[in-house]
Design an enzyme around this catalytic site. Structure first.
Site: not given
Ligand code: NBP
Length: 478
Positions: A13-14, A75, A103, A129-130, A183, A186-187, A190-191, A288
């Site tokens: 998603v991100m 990732v 993150n 963030s967002g 960041k 920031h989190n 947020e907590y 929490r």
């Molecule tokens: P996820 O944190 O759920 O990670 C999924 C992604 O990581 C997929 O593209 C997956 O590939 C890839 N991946 C994994 Br799991 N293991 C891998 C590996 N060994 N080699 C290569 N790719 C790998 O995704 P997200 O929720 O989009 O978050 C991405 C980052 O952004 C994280 O660090 C998260 O903490 C941070 N973040 C998230 C948010 C939020 O609201 N979600 C907000 C701010 C920051 P695949 O498709 O092949 O499994």
């Protein structure tokens, strides 16, 4: 195939939303995901939004990019980031830039920066963030890394960031782990913000005796005053939501077990490492973890005695007291978070501009709020400020609120409602404003059982009393 200006690997998603945000600014971008099917789905869904190049492999991704190459890694934080870096590095040339926008924990970012530098690569740890909406429409971006690496991505990052009053919510934070550190804090803030809101909700429900709909309206009203913020706004929305199954408020059927994914815990741990009092955020993390002990709490509810809340419904001013307690506690939580960033800046040699951090949190991120303008102004006037509480605006704000704040903590305590963030913030305030606290006795005790020595108020030097021997005091520093 036209050369892409930047690449993204990781299209969950991100990463997907960040890539779309960049493409919508007219920047040609190459996209890749470990599982290629996800790349195909991405192109099918959003390929029309910009000049995308789909890369089947990391080799294809690298080949698609102009030099120096700029690759955003989006990732899962932790081991996957290391795996992607080790796969990428043999494919890259000196000066290329790897941008970890997930993150990641800041010590990992510091390590990765050094490891990449050994191979002639530039590494950036960038806080974003967002959530998913922010990533697509304009996040708050906290880039860390060398200034020359930032210069190579400034135009792209500032163009995709949220904009407030014409100012992008993106500024170079500092070297190596500084962006991920900020960041993380920031989190953590947020907590604390969310915990304070939850405590206010608890008091309005169980002490003021108001129903959920009425409390939702109160939060909506609060959002037009000093508390105006994204979190207060969405609190009103969440409280107003009706559950389709029961017909009652949705929050009434949500289990009271909160998750904590790590950034709040990391913030608290680093505060302990740095020796910074960070009570509000730490209490929020503990609250929490306590919430997750639901089986134990069920047993304790049937066993442990205490007052039953509900005696405050006749106090007309209770609701406004809770508003003021929330605001004063929030000031303390932010003062502590900014004091932590100041300590980290000194400890890790980052030279953080704290006013700039408040500026880039005004839009795009979860803690966006009017209030941050006050913090930005405070640091503009006093760049070396030790503590935000010492700035006239905040000194006065807390002074104005403190009678109400004390009444709320007393009422909560009398009625048996746990308010760990309200009360610990007030204790911090009272501890911070004490010229002389009780640590003299702590030092006396430590000297008694461990010969840890003590300083005296009336003379220089370090002293030990031979408590178990002749009772005489001896000087220990020469
Ligand atoms: P996820 O944190 O759920 O990670 C999924 C992604 O990581 C997929 O593209 C997956 O590939 C890839 N991946 C994994 Br799991 N293991 C891998 C590996 N060994 N080699 C290569 N790719 C790998 O995704 P997200 O929720 O989009 O978050 C991405 C980052 O952004 C994280 O660090 C998260 O903490 C941070 N973040 C998230 C948010 C939020 O609201 N979600 C907000 C701010 C920051 P695949 O498709 O092949 O499994």
């Amino acid at each position: 195939m036209s050369e892409s200006v930047i690449g993204v690997t990781g299209l969950a998603v991100m990463g997907a939303n960040l890539a779309r945000n960049i493409a919508r600014r007219g920047v040609p971008i190459a996209v890749h995901n470990r599982t290629p099917a996800r790349t195909g789905e991405f192109i099918d869904a959003y390929g029309e939004e910009g000049a995308f190049t789909a890369a089947e492999s990391l080799e294809d991704l690298v080949d698609a990019l102009e030099k120096p190459r700029r690759i955003i890694v989006m990732v899962k934080a932790g081991q996957p980031v290391d795996e992607v870096i080790s796969e990428l590095t043999p494919l890259l040339d000196e000066g290329d830039i790897i941008i970890d926008a997930g993150n990641s924990h800041f010590p990992d970012t510091r390590r990765r920066t050094a490891e990449c530098a050994e191979r002639g690569l530039r590494f950036m740890g960038v806080g974003v963030s967002g959530g998913e909406e922010g990533a697509l429409l304009g996040p708050s971006i906290m880039p860390g890394g060398d200034a020359d690496a930032y210069a190579a991505v400034t135009e792209i990052l500032t163009s995709i960031a949220a904009q407030v009053d014409g100012t992008p919510c993106c500024v170079h934070v500092g070297p190596d782990g500084a962006g991920h550190y900020v960041k993380m804090v920031h989190n953590g803030i947020e907590y604390a913000d969310i915990q304070l809101i939850a405590e206010a909700y608890d008091l309005l429900t169980h002490v003021a005796g108001l129903d959920t709909a009425a409390i939702g309206k109160i939060f909506a009203e609060w959002n037009s005053g000093d508390l105006e913020s994204f979190l207060i706004e969405i609190t009103a929305t969440v409280l107003a939501k009706t559950d389709e199954t029961t017909g009652g408020p949705l929050v009434d059927v949500i289990a009271d077990q909160a998750e904590q994914k790590g950034t709040g815990r990391w913030t608290a741990i680093d505060a302990l490492d740095l020796g910074v009092p960070l009570t509000a955020i730490t209490e929020a993390v503990f609250a929490r973890t306590l919430s997750s002990l639901s089986d134990e709490r069920r047993a304790a509810a049937a066993t442990l005695g205490g007052p039953t809340p509900g005696g405050g419904a006749n106090r007309d001013d209770l609701v406004d007291d809770i508003r003021q307690a929330l605001y004063a506690s929030k000031v303390v939580a932010y003062a502590q978070g900014f004091a932590q960033m100041r300590a980290a800046s000194q400890a890790y040699g980052w030279d953080l501009d704290l006013g700039a951090m408040a500026t880039i949190w005004r839009g795009g991120c979860i803690i966006r709020a009017q209030f941050l303008n006050r913090i930005r102004d405070a640091y503009a006037e006093h760049p070396d400020l030790d503590n935000l509480l010492m700035v006239p605006y905040f000194t006065q704000a807390v002074a104005d609120a403190q009678d109400a704040w004390r009444r709320v903590v007393v009422t909560a305590t009398e009625q048996g409602v746990a308010v760990p963030a309200f009360s610990s913030s007030l204790s911090y305030y009272d501890g911070y404003r004490r010229e002389r606290g009780p640590a003299n006795l702590i030092q006396g005790l430590r000297d008694f059982f461990g010969a840890h020595t003590y300083l005296r108020t009336d003379t220089e030097g370090s002293f030990h009393t031979r408590w178990g021997q002749d009772g005489a005091e001896v000087r220990t520093d020469g």
